[in-house]
Design a protein around this motif. Structure first.
Motif, PDB file in Angstrom:
ATOM      1  N   UNK A   1      45.056  29.014  33.041  1.00  0.00           N
ATOM      2  CA  UNK A   1      44.711  29.969  34.104  1.00  0.00           C
ATOM      3  C   UNK A   1      43.499  30.840  33.766  1.00  0.00           C
ATOM      4  N   UNK A   2      43.320  31.177  32.496  1.00  0.00           N
ATOM      5  CA  UNK A   2      42.153  31.956  32.097  1.00  0.00           C
ATOM      6  C   UNK A   2      40.888  31.125  32.304  1.00  0.00           C
ATOM      7  N   UNK A   3      40.945  29.846  31.965  1.00  0.00           N
ATOM      8  CA  UNK A   3      39.786  28.972  32.169  1.00  0.00           C
ATOM      9  C   UNK A   3      39.472  28.832  33.656  1.00  0.00           C
ATOM     10  N   UNK A   4      40.484  28.801  34.500  1.00  0.00           N
ATOM     11  CA  UNK A   4      40.250  28.747  35.944  1.00  0.00           C
ATOM     12  C   UNK A   4      39.588  30.039  36.412  1.00  0.00           C
ATOM     13  N   UNK A   5      40.047  31.179  35.902  1.00  0.00           N
ATOM     14  CA  UNK A   5      39.411  32.451  36.259  1.00  0.00           C
ATOM     15  C   UNK A   5      37.945  32.470  35.821  1.00  0.00           C
ATOM     16  N   UNK A   6      37.668  31.879  34.684  1.00  0.00           N
ATOM     17  CA  UNK A   6      36.273  31.810  34.213  1.00  0.00           C
ATOM     18  C   UNK A   6      35.450  30.930  35.149  1.00  0.00           C
ATOM     19  N   UNK A   7      36.010  29.801  35.548  1.00  0.00           N
ATOM     20  CA  UNK A   7      35.265  28.880  36.409  1.00  0.00           C
ATOM     21  C   UNK A   7      34.958  29.478  37.784  1.00  0.00           C
ATOM     22  N   UNK A   8      35.879  30.269  38.324  1.00  0.00           N
ATOM     23  CA  UNK A   8      35.614  30.880  39.633  1.00  0.00           C
ATOM     24  C   UNK A   8      34.915  32.229  39.493  1.00  0.00           C
ATOM     25  N   UNK A   9      34.589  32.586  38.259  1.00  0.00           N
ATOM     26  CA  UNK A   9      33.865  33.828  37.943  1.00  0.00           C
ATOM     27  C   UNK A   9      34.589  35.066  38.465  1.00  0.00           C
ATOM     28  N   UNK A  10      35.889  35.088  38.239  1.00  0.00           N
ATOM     29  CA  UNK A  10      36.690  36.245  38.630  1.00  0.00           C
ATOM     30  C   UNK A  10      36.417  37.395  37.666  1.00  0.00           C
ATOM     31  N   UNK A  11      36.386  38.601  38.174  1.00  0.00           N
ATOM     32  CA  UNK A  11      35.956  39.739  37.355  1.00  0.00           C
ATOM     33  C   UNK A  11      36.981  40.159  36.298  1.00  0.00           C
ATOM     34  N   UNK A  12      38.225  39.712  36.413  1.00  0.00           N
ATOM     35  CA  UNK A  12      39.249  40.161  35.466  1.00  0.00           C
ATOM     36  C   UNK A  12      39.546  39.155  34.352  1.00  0.00           C
ATOM     37  N   UNK A  13      38.733  38.109  34.229  1.00  0.00           N
ATOM     38  CA  UNK A  13      39.054  37.110  33.208  1.00  0.00           C
ATOM     39  C   UNK A  13      38.983  37.686  31.800  1.00  0.00           C
ATOM     40  N   UNK A  14      38.114  38.679  31.574  1.00  0.00           N
ATOM     41  CA  UNK A  14      38.045  39.250  30.225  1.00  0.00           C
ATOM     42  C   UNK A  14      39.319  40.017  29.888  1.00  0.00           C
ATOM     43  N   UNK A  15      39.855  40.738  30.865  1.00  0.00           N
ATOM     44  CA  UNK A  15      41.106  41.475  30.620  1.00  0.00           C
ATOM     45  C   UNK A  15      42.237  40.513  30.292  1.00  0.00           C
ATOM     46  N   UNK A  16      42.411  39.490  31.143  1.00  0.00           N
ATOM     47  CA  UNK A  16      43.520  38.561  30.929  1.00  0.00           C
ATOM     48  C   UNK A  16      43.314  37.712  29.682  1.00  0.00           C
ATOM     49  N   UNK A  17      42.075  37.360  29.383  1.00  0.00           N
ATOM     50  CA  UNK A  17      41.804  36.611  28.151  1.00  0.00           C
ATOM     51  C   UNK A  17      42.112  37.435  26.915  1.00  0.00           C
ATOM     52  N   UNK A  18      41.722  38.722  26.928  1.00  0.00           N
ATOM     53  CA  UNK A  18      42.026  39.596  25.795  1.00  0.00           C
ATOM     54  C   UNK A  18      43.509  39.853  25.642  1.00  0.00           C
ATOM     55  N   UNK A  19      44.200  40.002  26.775  1.00  0.00           N
ATOM     56  CA  UNK A  19      45.650  40.218  26.725  1.00  0.00           C
ATOM     57  C   UNK A  19      46.364  38.988  26.177  1.00  0.00           C
TER      58      UNK A  19
END
Length: 120
Positions: A47-65
């Protein structure tokens, strides 16, 4: 995309690759299928990789968590399984990399505001 977000993306991809190499190629599990264990350990990163691909603004938060959980797993493996301690330390190191990169912009903004307030 800021430099810290690029480093976060690189760290998440490194963490995904590390999970694949660890559980499927380097230290295959004895009691379960290697592909299943690899899938279980890699699935939370999808799911984090999907957030990265769609350039969602919260991927850094969820990736760090999510990296916090991988950090805990790496420390636990390094501490409990003597033969796998280098792999656990490597996982913990990549996780710290992701956590620091994901937090960098926020920490920079917070501390630059404090220094600007002190000068006025």
């Amino acid at each position: 995309m800021s430099l810290s977000k690029r480093w976060t993306v690189l760290g998440i991809i490194a963490l995904l690759a590390y999970q694949t190499f660890w559980h499927y190629l380097i230290a295959k599990p004895e009691t379960a299928a290697a592909w299943l264990v690899t899938l279980i350990f890699s699935f939370p990163l999808i799911p984090i990789c999907i957030l990265i691909l769609i350039k969602h603004r919260t991927f850094t938060f969820w990736g760090g968590t999510l990296a916090l959980f991988y950090f805990c797993h790496g420390v636990m493996e390094a501490w409990t399984v003597r033969e796998l301690w280098p792999l656990g330390v490597g996982e913990a190191a990549i996780s710290v990399w992701v956590i620091m990169a994901a937090s960098w912009d926020g920490m920079k903004a917070r501390f630059s505001k404090k220094s600007a307030e002190k000068t006025t």
